[in-house]
Design a protein around this motif. Sequence first.
Motif, PDB file in Angstrom:
ATOM      1  N   VAL A 136       0.918  -1.153   0.060  1.00 53.84           N
ATOM      2  CA  VAL A 136       0.036   0.011  -0.012  1.00 53.84           C
ATOM      3  C   VAL A 136       0.807   1.288   0.099  1.00 53.84           C
ATOM      4  CG1 VAL A 136      -1.711   1.458   1.307  1.00 53.84           C
ATOM      5  CG2 VAL A 136      -2.030  -1.217   1.156  1.00 53.84           C
ATOM      6  N   VAL A 137       1.888   1.335   0.800  1.00 55.37           N
ATOM      7  CA  VAL A 137       2.806   2.301   0.910  1.00 55.37           C
ATOM      8  C   VAL A 137       3.403   2.689  -0.542  1.00 55.37           C
ATOM      9  CG1 VAL A 137       4.924   3.255   1.864  1.00 55.37           C
ATOM     10  CG2 VAL A 137       3.170   2.064   3.287  1.00 55.37           C
ATOM     11  N   GLN A 138       3.906   1.521  -1.151  1.00 59.65           N
ATOM     12  CA  GLN A 138       4.626   1.737  -2.566  1.00 59.65           C
ATOM     13  C   GLN A 138       3.587   1.981  -3.523  1.00 59.65           C
ATOM     14  OE1 GLN A 138       6.134  -2.142  -3.362  1.00 59.65           O
ATOM     15  NE2 GLN A 138       8.158  -1.855  -2.279  1.00 59.65           N
ATOM     16  N   LEU A 153       1.259   9.326  -5.841  1.00 57.47           N
ATOM     17  CA  LEU A 153       1.481  10.521  -5.711  1.00 57.47           C
ATOM     18  C   LEU A 153       2.693  11.320  -6.237  1.00 57.47           C
ATOM     19  CD1 LEU A 153       0.458  10.395  -1.880  1.00 57.47           C
ATOM     20  CD2 LEU A 153      -0.711  11.261  -3.693  1.00 57.47           C
ATOM     21  N   ASP A 154       3.413  10.196  -7.032  1.00 55.64           N
ATOM     22  CA  ASP A 154       4.658  10.574  -7.485  1.00 55.64           C
ATOM     23  C   ASP A 154       5.682  11.300  -6.592  1.00 55.64           C
ATOM     24  OD1 ASP A 154       6.575  10.674  -9.675  1.00 55.64           O
ATOM     25  OD2 ASP A 154       5.879  12.716 -10.290  1.00 55.64           O
ATOM     26  N   GLN A 155       5.950  10.437  -5.481  1.00 56.83           N
ATOM     27  CA  GLN A 155       6.525  11.277  -4.383  1.00 56.83           C
ATOM     28  C   GLN A 155       7.363  10.121  -3.818  1.00 56.83           C
ATOM     29  OE1 GLN A 155       6.806  14.228  -3.212  1.00 56.83           O
ATOM     30  NE2 GLN A 155       5.282  15.160  -4.668  1.00 56.83           N
ATOM     31  N   PRO A 156       8.588   9.776  -4.301  1.00 53.70           N
ATOM     32  CA  PRO A 156       9.645   8.660  -4.018  1.00 53.70           C
ATOM     33  C   PRO A 156       9.899   8.839  -2.382  1.00 53.70           C
ATOM     34  CG  PRO A 156      10.275   9.667  -5.932  1.00 53.70           C
ATOM     35  CD  PRO A 156       9.028  10.647  -5.497  1.00 53.70           C
ATOM     36  N   ALA A 157       9.922   9.971  -1.868  1.00 51.20           N
ATOM     37  CA  ALA A 157      10.462  10.408  -0.746  1.00 51.20           C
ATOM     38  C   ALA A 157       9.280   9.796   0.397  1.00 51.20           C
ATOM     39  CB  ALA A 157      10.848  11.806  -0.449  1.00 51.20           C
ATOM     40  N   PHE A 158       8.234   9.742  -0.045  1.00 57.16           N
ATOM     41  CA  PHE A 158       6.892   9.476   0.581  1.00 57.16           C
ATOM     42  C   PHE A 158       7.367   7.781   1.014  1.00 57.16           C
ATOM     43  CE2 PHE A 158       2.958   7.007   1.163  1.00 57.16           C
ATOM     44  CZ  PHE A 158       2.410   7.838   1.830  1.00 57.16           C
ATOM     45  N   LEU A 159       7.750   7.024  -0.021  1.00 57.87           N
ATOM     46  CA  LEU A 159       8.233   5.710   0.282  1.00 57.87           C
ATOM     47  C   LEU A 159       9.270   5.580   1.557  1.00 57.87           C
ATOM     48  CD1 LEU A 159       7.680   2.804  -0.670  1.00 57.87           C
ATOM     49  CD2 LEU A 159       9.635   3.105  -2.215  1.00 57.87           C
ATOM     50  N   GLY A 160      10.096   6.153   1.730  1.00 58.33           N
ATOM     51  CA  GLY A 160      11.194   5.859   2.859  1.00 58.33           C
ATOM     52  C   GLY A 160      10.482   6.504   3.942  1.00 58.33           C
ATOM     53  N   GLY A 198       7.181   6.803   4.729  1.00 55.53           N
ATOM     54  CA  GLY A 198       5.984   6.181   5.012  1.00 55.53           C
ATOM     55  C   GLY A 198       6.414   4.727   5.624  1.00 55.53           C
ATOM     56  N   ALA A 199       7.315   4.243   4.915  1.00 50.85           N
ATOM     57  CA  ALA A 199       7.676   2.843   5.426  1.00 50.85           C
ATOM     58  C   ALA A 199       8.307   2.950   6.790  1.00 50.85           C
ATOM     59  CB  ALA A 199       8.769   2.344   4.472  1.00 50.85           C
ATOM     60  N   PHE A 200       9.134   4.037   7.242  1.00 51.68           N
ATOM     61  CA  PHE A 200       9.675   4.133   8.430  1.00 51.68           C
ATOM     62  C   PHE A 200       8.779   4.212   9.745  1.00 51.68           C
ATOM     63  CE2 PHE A 200      11.199   7.024  11.884  1.00 51.68           C
ATOM     64  CZ  PHE A 200      12.262   6.136  12.469  1.00 51.68           C
ATOM     65  N   VAL A 201       7.643   4.947   9.308  1.00 49.45           N
ATOM     66  CA  VAL A 201       6.517   5.451  10.215  1.00 49.45           C
ATOM     67  C   VAL A 201       5.559   4.081  10.278  1.00 49.45           C
ATOM     68  CG1 VAL A 201       4.515   6.706  10.778  1.00 49.45           C
ATOM     69  CG2 VAL A 201       6.431   7.890   9.924  1.00 49.45           C
ATOM     70  N   ILE A 202       5.522   3.529   9.413  1.00 51.60           N
ATOM     71  CA  ILE A 202       4.426   2.276   9.302  1.00 51.60           C
ATOM     72  C   ILE A 202       5.157   1.254   9.951  1.00 51.60           C
ATOM     73  CG2 ILE A 202       3.395   0.558   7.850  1.00 51.60           C
ATOM     74  CD1 ILE A 202       1.885   3.026   7.936  1.00 51.60           C
ATOM     75  N   THR A 203       6.580   0.901   9.806  1.00 57.28           N
ATOM     76  CA  THR A 203       7.307  -0.050  10.362  1.00 57.28           C
ATOM     77  C   THR A 203       7.094   0.315  11.995  1.00 57.28           C
ATOM     78  OG1 THR A 203       8.697  -0.158   8.737  1.00 57.28           O
ATOM     79  CG2 THR A 203       9.487  -1.036  10.862  1.00 57.28           C
ATOM     80  N   LEU A 204       7.421   1.429  12.396  1.00 53.36           N
ATOM     81  CA  LEU A 204       7.311   1.556  14.135  1.00 53.36           C
ATOM     82  C   LEU A 204       5.911   1.318  14.598  1.00 53.36           C
ATOM     83  CD1 LEU A 204       9.251   4.884  14.225  1.00 53.36           C
ATOM     84  CD2 LEU A 204      10.057   2.761  14.959  1.00 53.36           C
ATOM     85  N   LEU A 205       4.751   1.924  13.765  1.00 49.85           N
ATOM     86  CA  LEU A 205       3.633   1.771  14.332  1.00 49.85           C
ATOM     87  C   LEU A 205       3.079   0.202  14.263  1.00 49.85           C
ATOM     88  CD1 LEU A 205       1.435   4.633  12.653  1.00 49.85           C
ATOM     89  CD2 LEU A 205       2.590   4.410  15.245  1.00 49.85           C
TER      90      LEU A 205
END
Length: 265
Positions: free
Chosen positions: A210-212, A218-225, A227-234
């Motif tokens: 979903v994050v990918q 959104l054409d926001q590659p930075a969102f991947l990094g 978003g993945a970090f925040v989702i991993t913590l949660l």
Amino acid sequence: MKLQIVPARTGTLWVRLGIQTFFKQPLALAGLFFMCMAAISIISLVPILGSIAAMVFLPTMALALMAATLEATKGKFPTPSIVLSALRAGQQGIRPMLVLGALYAVGFMVVLGISALVDGGEFARVFLGSHVAEEASDEPLRLQAGMLAFMVLHLPLSLAFWHAPALVHWHGISPGKSLFFSLVACWRNKGAYVVFGLTWFGVLLAVGMVVQLLAVLLDQPAFLGVGAFVITLLTTCMFLTSIYFSFRDSFAADEVEEKTPDAIE
């Protein structure tokens, strides 16, 4: 205290209850998790002894999150004070928890040491921060072999400490016996724990996809990094929340023991 045998499908139930309970008190549980992680990170900054001291407090952190989960199941808002109140309410006090933490630190260092025999200490140096993974070895397969050895050896250590903090705290079991009972509970209910692990793997895989997808749309590659970090913590917080339910269903307490958790209110 009595060991309970549960069906394999119970593993999926633990995951569902962990996620549902997290969303009952997301700010409280996430805040407590981040506070514990921050405290451990700060302790780790102390040269030489910092990393060892941080490992000593990991079982206490696990207990704090389990106690907070118990409060959330009652519809209450778990505050950071749950850490201290949970320790004070234990049947044997804080000393057994420190002993348990010391045993984990020793076990962890032994596992790390054995992995060093496989790769010449490459993974150990990366883990302890003295090397960067990309620069640690000219032979990536050697580093991967050390990492694999560590993961395989760390699994039984993790299972031994899976229920140990709760057994020490809520059932008054000695640290040594709690490790044995935790291993027995995980083995006797291995079907449920395998399903538990596979379900969480599926959750992580789905969330990652979903994050990918959002990053592409959104054409926001930075969102991947980010978003993945925040989702991993949660997701890690939800995973730790679900551990309480595996403990609750693996052990049955008598009437006297069942009154103990209420002491942290």
